[in-house]
Design a protein around this motif. Structure first.
Motif, PDB file in Angstrom:
ATOM      1  N   VAL A  29       0.821  -1.221   0.000  1.00  0.00           N
ATOM      2  CA  VAL A  29       0.000   0.000   0.000  1.00  0.00           C
ATOM      3  C   VAL A  29       0.847   1.258   0.000  1.00  0.00           C
ATOM      4  CG1 VAL A  29      -1.736   1.299   1.284  1.00  0.00           C
ATOM      5  CG2 VAL A  29      -1.910  -1.187   1.144  1.00  0.00           C
ATOM      6  N   SER A  30       1.970   1.249   0.708  1.00  0.00           N
ATOM      7  CA  SER A  30       2.801   2.449   0.817  1.00  0.00           C
ATOM      8  C   SER A  30       3.354   2.889  -0.542  1.00  0.00           C
ATOM      9  CB  SER A  30       3.945   2.226   1.799  1.00  0.00           C
ATOM     10  OG  SER A  30       4.778   1.165   1.364  1.00  0.00           O
ATOM     11  N   ASP A  31       3.656   1.930  -1.414  1.00  0.00           N
ATOM     12  CA  ASP A  31       4.151   2.283  -2.751  1.00  0.00           C
ATOM     13  C   ASP A  31       3.084   3.053  -3.529  1.00  0.00           C
ATOM     14  OD1 ASP A  31       6.586   1.173  -2.347  1.00  0.00           O
ATOM     15  OD2 ASP A  31       6.275  -0.592  -3.600  1.00  0.00           O
ATOM     16  N   GLU A  33       0.431   4.712  -2.169  1.00  0.00           N
ATOM     17  CA  GLU A  33       0.142   5.971  -1.497  1.00  0.00           C
ATOM     18  C   GLU A  33       1.228   7.016  -1.731  1.00  0.00           C
ATOM     19  OE1 GLU A  33      -0.532   4.853   2.554  1.00  0.00           O
ATOM     20  OE2 GLU A  33      -2.645   4.326   2.191  1.00  0.00           O
ATOM     21  N   GLY A  34       2.417   6.568  -2.108  1.00  0.00           N
ATOM     22  CA  GLY A  34       3.497   7.494  -2.434  1.00  0.00           C
ATOM     23  C   GLY A  34       3.203   8.357  -3.647  1.00  0.00           C
TER      24      GLY A  34
END
Length: 203
Positions: A29-31, A33-34
Motif C-alpha cells: 500500500v505504501s508504494d 500511497e506514495g
C-alpha cells in the motif's frame, strides 16, 4: 447525435467497459500511497483497473449506430447484438506489468500510470477492436473506422491504445508527464464492467 439526449441520463446509466482489475501496485500500500505527492484525490486502490475497451452507455451507442445507418439498424436489434458479443468474449488471464511514468489523461483532468504490458495484452486489445469491426459490419455500418473514432458513446480520441491506470485528479490541466521510480503491477483476469447492463439487452 448527442444533442437531444438528456444530460442527466448519463449519471443514471452505467458505462460498460472491458477491463482488468489491478491486484497490486508495487510492494504494498505504501508504494501506491506514495503517488499522493504527484496527484490530488488519489483513488482507492481497491477500485483501480485498466480499461481494454470502452463501450460506453449502451443506449447511447445504439443511438449512434441508428443515426450512422440512417435508421437501418434499430435499437431492438443493436442492443441484443452488442450484449451477446460482449458476453461471448474470451477471458484474458491475469498478467504482470510495470510503470515508471505518470501521464495526463482525459484532456488533462486526470493523471494515470502509463503501463508496460506483455505483448499478449496488446494482442488481446487488438482482438477486441477487430471484433468490434465485425460486430459493426454485421449491424450494417460502413466506414467503421470513422464511426469508432467519431461515436460520442465510444469516446475514442485516438486509434492508438495507451495502456494506463487512472490514479487521481491532476493538480492542473497542464501537468506534464512525470518520471517515477519503477513499480511492479499485477492484474487479474479480464471482466466486463457493469455486466448487469447487458442482461436481456434491455434499453
Amino acid at each position: 447525435m448527442t444533442a437531444s439526449r438528456p444530460i442527466s441520463s448519463k449519471a443514471d446509466k452505467p458505462r460498460v467497459t472491458v477491463e482488468v482489475p489491478v491486484l497490486r501496485v508495487g510492494a504494498g500500500v505504501s508504494d501506491y500511497e506514495g503517488l499522493n505527492r504527484f496527484v490530488d484525490s488519489l483513488r482507492k486502490p481497491q477500485g483501480l483497473h485498466m480499461t481494454l475497451l470502452h463501450v460506453g452507455i449502451l443506449d447511447e451507442l445504439a443511438a449512434d449506430i441508428v443515426a450512422w445507418t440512417k435508421g437501418l439498424a434499430t435499437p431492438g436489434k443493436v442492443l441484443p447484438e452488442i450484449s451477446s458479443w460482449l458476453t461471448e468474449l474470451p477471458v484474458l488471464q491475469g498478467f504482470l506489468g510495470k510503470s515508471d511514468k505518470l501521464v495526463p489523461l482525459g484532456g488533462g483532468r486526470l493523471m494515470g500510470l502509463e503501463v508496460d504490458v506483455p505483448q499478449e495484452v496488446h494482442d488481446y486489445q487488438a482482438l477486441l477492436v477487430q471484433g468490434l469491426h465485425v460486430l459493426f459490419d454485421d449491424l450494417g455500418l460502413d466506414n467503421i473506422d470513422d464511426f469508432i473514432l467519431g461515436s460520442p458513446a465510444l469516446g475514442y480520441r485516438s486509434p492508438r491504445w495507451l495502456p494506463h491506470i487512472a490514479v487521481g485528479k491532476a493538480r492542473s490541466r497542464h501537468e506534464p508527464p512525470v518520471e517515477i521510480a519503477p513499480v511492479a503491477l499485477e492484474f487479474g483476469d479480464s471482466r466486463i464492467r457493469h455486466r448487469e447492463a447487458l442482461v436481456g439487452g434491455d434499453s
